[in-house]
Design an enzyme around this catalytic site. Structure first.
Site: not given
Length: 480
Positions: A149, A354
């Site tokens: 992430d 992201d």
């Protein structure tokens, strides 16, 4: 325009489910369009239960390369795909709303005030089931699968003794069985770096001198535990004194993974802690398939080693003093089918990239222009109802080939992200009666756009934090 061709219903369902799961298919380019042909592949890879834990890694041309698999590798056989896909988008929408809330608080200088109100010592971008790409590392001599992430900083795994834990496939990490594990004291600079890195304080329990942490997510998911130091192996590359979260209370939609790898830019992130080894450079290629496919996560090295990759073009990262741990770029334009769309939002504010957001979000004016141009070029196909956050859908159940308009994102430095054909459509139903444009609109024009992982499929995305630049190259993702 491809001619509509009727298929037997059973064969059609199998073929379209193969496409839904992202397995291989034939693609050839037309002028401003990509034609996608379905063909029958291996049914057993969808009905078998794959192994969540990729244990493959290599070192090549100075790079440490780990295999990436999709989170669905941890979930086993899925009976109701429609329900799962709808839930994924609902959670993705919750993530984006919480992320926008955090961005607004940062710009208004209210991060600490907001945290004080909710009594959460550490907050992060919402990380739900959308954190869906996994690598395997070795922590204290034990294999651990972690969700990668770029929107989080602290790496954490579930630990024994665990008072509250979600189910994971691998045994929990046991710090008491590792001679190299050490707890981090409350009065240490590392504990204090939680505040310097995120704007929030570490937690000190008066009954113990150990530094505790708490990360909360938008759906009520959380991880809580102590900060520790352990020996980490990224493939064959050792990392000594690695700081991570040892989660004693964990709840949420993390699949069967052991925890999460934080690839943000704070001092506690994986990138920062390994900067002496890899120079603050990493890259990934996210595979298009959700089952029976893999990509790669690479730290350092020469990025020319990747096969099937086009030349890498770089754009500058935009600094954001209020949100220094995120990755922002300057989006200067978007082309649909080779036609540039118009929006007042281009070049006005940075767009966030992201790996933990699924569907890209665009300011309303930008999305409306993209949608309008897409519908001009994708004509002759029957419409279908919207699906969750996706409002531009089609019924393609009668087709075995469709011509899809290309979508290209343009950035400073003449850099382009040519969205792969697998990142343009989201299949909401296995019979292809509800196939949707895989982009969505933000609520307000002044919200920050997000490039999600769905539009990053089959791309080598290179993060050079030292040079403050980010690169794109088209690549057929596979583990080298």
């Amino acid at each position: 325009m491809a001619q509509a061709t009727q298929l037997p219903q059973l064969e059609l369902s199998l073929l379209l489910l193969v496409l839904l799961l992202g397995t291989a298919h034939e693609v050839h380019s037309l002028e401003g369009k990509k034609a996608l042909s379905l063909r029958n592949l291996f049914w057993d890879q969808m009905t078998s239960t794959p192994n969540c834990f990729s244990q493959k890694s290599i070192q090549k041309n100075g790079a440490t390369i780990l295999e990436i698999v999709h989170q669905d590798h941890c979930s086993g056989k899925t009976v109701n795909w429609n329900q799962k896909l709808q839930k994924r988008l609902i959670l993705d929408d919750a993530q984006v709303r919480m992320l926008q809330h955090r961005i607004k608080n940062a710009h208004s200088g209210n991060i600490k005030e907001d945290v004080a109100k909710t009594q959460l010592p550490i907050t992060s971008g919402v990380r739900l089931q959308t954190l869906n790409y996994i690598v395997t590392v070795e922590l204290g001599g034990r294999k651990m699968s972690v969700i990668l992430d770029t929107g989080s900083d602290l790496t954490w795994v579930q630990c024994q003794p665990c008072r509250v834990c979600y189910n994971q496939q691998d045994p929990l990490f046991n710090p008491s069985a590792s001679p190299s594990y050490k707890s981090i004291p409350c009065n240490s600079s590392t504990c204090q770096s939680l505040e310097y890195a995120t704007g929030n304080l570490g937690v000190c329990d008066p009954r113990t001198p150990i530094c505790n942490y708490l990360v909360s997510y938008g759906d009520g998911s959380y991880t809580r535990g102590e900060l520790g130091v352990e020996h980490l192996n990224l493939g064959a590359t050792p990392v000594d004194n690695f700081v991570f979260g040892c989660g004693r209370n964990n709840k949420g939609l993390f699949g069967g993974a052991s925890g999460l790898m934080g690839l943000g830019r704070s001092s506690l992130s994986m990138v920062s802690q390994t900067s002496n080894l890899f120079g603050g450079v990493f890259s990934y290629c996210l595979p298009s398939a959700e089952v029976a496919a893999s990509g790669s996560l690479a730290f350092g090295g020469d990025f020319s080693v990747y096969k099937n990759s086009t030349p890498i073009s770089y754009t500058a990262m935009i600094p954001n003093p209020q949100l220094p741990t995120f990755y922002f770029l300057n989006l200067t334009g978007i082309s649909v089918g080779g036609e540039a769309i118009q929006s007042p939002s281009f070049g006005k504010a940075g767009i966030l990239i992201d790996s933990g957001t699924v569907i890209s979000r665009l300011p309303p004016s930008m999305y409306r222009a993209l949608k309008e141009e897409f519908l001009k070029k994708f004509t002759g196909y029957p419409p279908a109802p919207g699906f969750s956050i996706l409002d531009t859908c089609f019924n393609l159940s009668a087709y075995q080939e469709v011509e899809i308009p290309t979508i290209d994102m343009h950035f400073d430095g003449d850099t382009e992200l040519k969205v792969d054909v697998n990142g343009i459509f989201y299949f909401a139903k296995t019979d292809a009666s509800q196939v949707c444009l895989a982009l969505a609109s933000l609520t307000y024009e002044d919200e920050i756009g997000i490039i999600g992982n769905y539009q990053q499929k089959n791309q080598r995305v290179v993060y050079d934090t030292t040079g403050s630049k980010l690169g794109f190259a088209g690549e057929t993702c596979s583990f080298i």
